[in-house]
Design a protein around this motif. Structure first.
Motif: not given
Length: 433
Positions: A235-242, A405-406, A423-428
């Motif tokens: 869940f690296y694309n989660d709003k809380s991390l952003a 990198n992200a 973008k990074a989470n899709k790769k992960v």
């Protein structure tokens, strides 16, 4: 003459026994822990005169490089200190010995270890390490600077944080940040381009874990790494991390922290020791380092409470593992079992460098530190707060590189956090399957 003869005979027997002893090679990366494990090795060899232990220490980066090279060349150590971020790759490549049968045979009790430390080193009914210690994250504060700024220990102990205005955490950081004219960052006259002392310093990008860098802020803001250990959902694309990473990047623009490039070259730890920054986050494994190097008055404090209303810290536990290519697996197991025993972990606790895995040993280590006028109780406070494991997944190296990198692009201001993380989470997600 009889006495001399007996002495010579004893020496001859000892030399002969030593010549026949099996040598177990053991490696670790923390030089501060060497004395404790050298003592454990000496005690172990007294109990097992047919086994000697050769210990080698090298720095973090060199350690993993040498270990990887050893796996390929067939020269890896019999036993090594293992890390949760690394061991999934070793399991995937069948480089670790499953300890399950040894544990059952010798009736080792997993319940002697602090809750969760044993289980996390298992997968699909196999066990790949015995717990050796645990660590949490806290913040170290230059109390001389805090006193001058009118900030009390109570203020520091009860900080709150949020990604919108930074909470009381940012207000304290602003008071501690000084430009070259002595103006702090609460004043309109503060010069963001000529900062003499930063109030806070983020240590860097942190890769997939962000152990000291950002995960404690993010999790206290509602972030979760993955669905479960070894799970395939991230869940690296989660709003809380952003939100968290945008906030940390913004601190540099406000002049409250050094920018990412300067942090990379200087290092947050060195900046703190040099008096260039007032607060940094760091792990309990660094207690001795700062005690040996910091000349000012300092104090360890718990991490701030986030929007969830809780403090949060990564709860990481190291283990000792056996290389599958070892030619002395039985002897290696005896050493691993001893490393995970109360006998050895009591020695480790007595040095006051890290918190051993066996229940009650951490309190002993804290007591030893107290005798040296080091109050490390903040780390124990954090262990009783909300804790979370490092992400554990297949292809960890590729995931780590992707997230490194992200996050660097975010901290350098090249991309917004949400765009880079999506973008990074899709790769992960591809890598973790």
């Amino acid at each position: 003459m009889k006495i001399k003869l007996l002495t010579l005979t004893s020496i001859a027997i000892a030399v002969n026994a030593s010549a026949q002893a099996v040598e177990i090679k053991y490696v670790l990366w923390d030089s501060n822990q060497m004395p404790a494990y050298e003592q454990c090795a000496t005690d172990f060899s007294v109990q097992n005169p047919d086994i000697t232990v050769k210990i080698t220490q090298s720095g973090w980066d060199d350690y993993w490089t040498a270990l990887s090279t050893g796996f390929v060349s067939g020269t890896a150590p019999d036993v090594f200190t293992d890390h949760l971020a690394k061991y999934p790759e070793f399991v995937k490549n069948k480089q670790l010995v499953d300890l399950t049968n040894y544990i059952k045979r010798d009736k080792l009790d997993p319940n002697q270890y602090t809750n969760g430390l044993y289980q996390v080193w298992g997968k699909d009914g196999q066990q790949f390490g015995l717990p050796k210690d645990w660590d949490t994250i806290a913040m170290i504060v230059n109390m001389d600077m805090a006193k001058k700024a009118g900030i009390t220990l109570e203020d520091l102990n009860f900080m709150t944080w949020n990604p919108q205005d930074g909470g009381s955490f940012e207000q304290i950081v602003r008071k501690l940040t000084l430009d070259k004219n002595g103006n702090n960052a609460t004043l309109d006259t503060f010069d963001t381009n000529n900062v003499a002392v930063y109030g806070y310093q983020n240590p860097g990008s942190g890769g997939m874990m962000g152990q000291t860098e950002w995960s404690h802020f993010a999790v206290s803001n509602g972030f979760k790494f993955q669905d479960k250990p070894w799970g395939h959902q991230f869940f690296y694309n989660d709003k809380s991390l952003a939100e968290t990473l945008d906030y940390l990047a913004g601190m540099a623009r406000k002049g409250l922290t050094a920018d990412f490039k300067n942090t990379q070259s200087l290092g947050a730890d060195s900046m703190f020791v040099a008096g260039k920054v007032a607060i940094i986050p760091q792990g309990s494994w660094m207690i001795t380092y700062f005690d040996n190097n910091v000349k000012s008055q300092y104090h360890w404090i718990p991490l701030p409470k986030g929007p969830t209303g809780k403090r949060a810290t990564m709860f990481n536990g190291l283990a000792d593992s056996i290389w599958s290519g070892s030619k002395h697996k039985e002897e290696a197991w005896k050493w691993v079992k001893y490393l995970g025993s109360a006998d050895c972990q009591n020695v480790v606790a007595s040095k006051g460098v890290v918190f051993p895995a066996i229940i009650g040993m951490a309190e002993k280590a804290i007591g030893v530190q107290m005798e040296r006028n080091i109050d490390s109780s903040a780390f124990l406070t954090m262990s009783q707060s909300e804790t979370y494991l490092p992400p554990i997944a297949q292809n960890g190296a590729r995931i780590n590189s992707t997230m490194e990198n992200a996050i660097q692009s975010i901290l350098l201001g090249k991309e917004t956090a949400q765009k880079a993380l999506s973008k990074a989470n899709k790769k992960v997600l591809r890598y973790s399957k």
